[in-house]
Design an enzyme around this catalytic site. Structure first.
Site, PDB file in Angstrom:
ATOM      1  N   ASP A 254      40.652  54.640  33.590  1.00 49.74           N
ATOM      2  CA  ASP A 254      41.915  53.948  33.321  1.00 49.74           C
ATOM      3  C   ASP A 254      42.999  54.580  34.191  1.00 49.74           C
ATOM      4  O   ASP A 254      43.556  55.627  33.847  1.00 49.74           O
ATOM      5  CB  ASP A 254      42.260  54.058  31.841  1.00 49.74           C
ATOM      6  CG  ASP A 254      43.398  53.132  31.432  1.00 49.74           C
ATOM      7  OD1 ASP A 254      44.330  52.959  32.233  1.00 49.74           O
ATOM      8  OD2 ASP A 254      43.341  52.582  30.316  1.00 49.74           O
TER       9      ASP A 254
ATOM     10  N   ASN B 254      37.408  39.927  40.404  1.00 49.16           N
ATOM     11  CA  ASN B 254      38.241  38.934  39.737  1.00 49.16           C
ATOM     12  C   ASN B 254      38.984  38.120  40.790  1.00 49.16           C
ATOM     13  O   ASN B 254      38.798  38.327  41.987  1.00 49.16           O
ATOM     14  CB  ASN B 254      39.210  39.609  38.756  1.00 49.16           C
ATOM     15  CG  ASN B 254      40.103  40.629  39.448  1.00 49.16           C
ATOM     16  OD1 ASN B 254      40.841  40.298  40.364  1.00 49.16           O
ATOM     17  ND2 ASN B 254      40.017  41.877  39.008  1.00 49.16           N
TER      18      ASN B 254
ATOM     19  N   ASP C 139      37.717  46.405  34.523  1.00 54.53           N
ATOM     20  CA  ASP C 139      37.602  47.296  33.367  1.00 54.53           C
ATOM     21  C   ASP C 139      36.234  47.966  33.300  1.00 54.53           C
ATOM     22  O   ASP C 139      36.117  49.077  32.783  1.00 54.53           O
ATOM     23  CB  ASP C 139      37.848  46.513  32.075  1.00 54.53           C
ATOM     24  CG  ASP C 139      39.288  46.041  31.965  1.00 54.53           C
ATOM     25  OD1 ASP C 139      40.192  46.812  32.341  1.00 54.53           O
ATOM     26  OD2 ASP C 139      39.523  44.898  31.517  1.00 54.53           O
TER      27      ASP C 139
ATOM     28  N   LYS D   9      18.654  45.298  46.880  1.00 55.88           N
ATOM     29  CA  LYS D   9      18.989  43.993  46.335  1.00 55.88           C
ATOM     30  C   LYS D   9      18.037  43.642  45.187  1.00 55.88           C
ATOM     31  O   LYS D   9      16.818  43.752  45.306  1.00 55.88           O
ATOM     32  CB  LYS D   9      18.905  42.928  47.426  1.00 55.88           C
ATOM     33  CG  LYS D   9      19.260  41.529  46.926  1.00 55.88           C
ATOM     34  CD  LYS D   9      19.140  40.498  48.034  1.00 55.88           C
ATOM     35  CE  LYS D   9      19.418  39.097  47.495  1.00 55.88           C
ATOM     36  NZ  LYS D   9      19.269  38.071  48.538  1.00 55.88           N
TER      37      LYS D   9
END
Length: 406
Positions: free
Chosen positions: A307, A210, A278, A288
């Site tokens: 978590d 992210n 997540d 690859k």
């Protein structure tokens, strides 16, 4: 400055980074501090006692059984007249000796005999830094109250790249000043901070991640350290600079981060600022993945990551940190979603922020957060991430003081 009139016992280990200690001595002296240098036998292969002594304007100690030194200042006294003991570079061997109580040369004997605070600046090959034995030794030293600065990420003399470069002299000086500063409200407290993104491999080349820069986590770690806390900083591959004066534990994946967090326990407070992925790919490719020219879509089967926040929040009393703080990066219904997350995860506080496009929060220099606790939601004005961190650190210190956490 904090080093004015202070005496530093500088133990120089045997690594290529030993040359940086010459500049460190100069900086400490420039700020009004005194340096008593000690060289291991291996350190003499990288810097000479003469050069070290010339900069320190004091004798460089090298041998345990120096009769003149024993008559004038025994090694026991030498280890206790300093205001701070600094080990730089702290090699894997020196860290192992410290963790296991070896005392077979002057440096290790001084470290065993001292009741003075100790700060280490690790430096070694990236594989040595990541080795399970080094991680265990580091955890032992941290539990013993030894402060850590660095290591940094970068190119190494061996030609590899990664964490293991010794912190720069200016960074070590800042860490010295922090250790010598008057005790803050978090002095003696051990606090955990997670930060940055995690990288979840698709194959050896690609990964899921992210846009988190890790800037807010770095700011929080530095703010807590400024209040006197001993900070363990577990970070994914962040683009923000690493915080100074804290123990840095680099990780890659969510599972790596959970393992590092569990190793860092016990702590009085834990701040989970990392943007943990997540999901991860179920059965990441060992090679690859190639296009076959058919135009077919590539299908990836995802499975949930552990978590971390809920795992630590759910620990039994005695193992669970007294204060667990989570973060909620939301794009809509920020307060409602973050409030529900706090209850779902079982943490004490949630720091919620709006990271929707146009806010500039994710990866930016500023943040606008709402602190959500059992007492409700408290909106803070938009400010720099450093100011948000200082405010959060002050609230953590006040909470621990009110709760009477030992």
């Amino acid at each position: 400055m904090s080093v004015q009139g202070k005496r530093i016992l500088l133990i120089i280990g045997g690594g290529i980074a030993a040359y940086k200690c010459l500049e460190l001595i100069r900086l400490v002296r420039k700020c009004g501090g005194a340096v008593t240098p000690v060289l291991t036998r291996a350190a003499e292969q990288f810097v000479t006692p003469l050069s070290v002594a010339a900069l320190a304007e004091e004798k460089a100690h090298t041998a345990l059984f120096d009769l003149t030194a024993e008559a004038e200042m025994g090694h026991i006294q030498l280890s206790r007249v300093a205001d701070l003991v600094v080990v730089a570079p702290a090699t894997a061997d020196l860290m192992a000796k410290m963790a296991h109580g070896h005392a077979d040369d002057l440096a290790s004997t001084l470290l065993m005999a001292t009741d003075t605070p100790v700060l280490i600046a690790p430096a070694m090959n990236v594989r040595m830094w990541e080795h399970a034995a080094t991680r265990r030794n580091l955890a032992t030293l941290a539990a013993d109250g030894v402060g850590v600065v660095g290591p940094n990420e970068g190119d190494m003399a061996c030609g590899e790249y990664g964490f293991g470069r010794m912190a720069e002299p200016a960074e070590i000086l800042a860490a010295i000043e922090a250790r010598l500063a008057p005790a803050g409200p978090l002095a003696g407290r051990r606090v955990l901070v997670t930060s940055g993104p995690t990288h979840e491999p698709i194959d050896p080349v690609r990964y899921i991640a992210n846009r988190s820069s890790g800037a807010q986590g770095t700011a929080i770690a530095e703010a807590l350290a400024a209040l006197g806390a001993e900070v363990v900083f577990v970070t994914g591959p962040a683009s923000a600079p690493m915080p100074v004066g804290v123990q840095v534990v680099p990780v890659e994946s969510a599972r790596d981060m959970l393992a590092a967090v569990e190793t860092a326990l016990p702590v009085e407070a834990a701040v989970f600022a990392a943007a943990v992925a997540d999901w991860r790919v179920e059965g990441a490719g060992a090679s690859k993945i190639k296009k076959d020219g058919s135009g077919k879509c590539l299908e990836l089967r995802l499975t949930e990551n552990p978590d971390i926040l809920r795992t630590i929040s759910g620990l039994p009393a005695g193992a669970r940190p007294s204060l667990v703080v989570g973060f909620a990066a939301e794009t809509d219904d920020v307060i409602a979603n973050a409030t529900a997350k706090r209850l779902r995860k079982g943490c004490d506080w949630i720091v919620a922020n709006d990271v929707s496009p146009g806010t500039g929060i994710m990866g930016g220099a500023e943040n606008a957060v709402t602190l959500i606790s059992g007492e409700g939601a408290e909106e803070w004005p938009r400010a720099s991430k450093a100011e948000v961190a200082r405010r959060l650190a002050a609230r953590i210190a006040a909470h621990l003081a009110e709760e009477g956490v030992a």
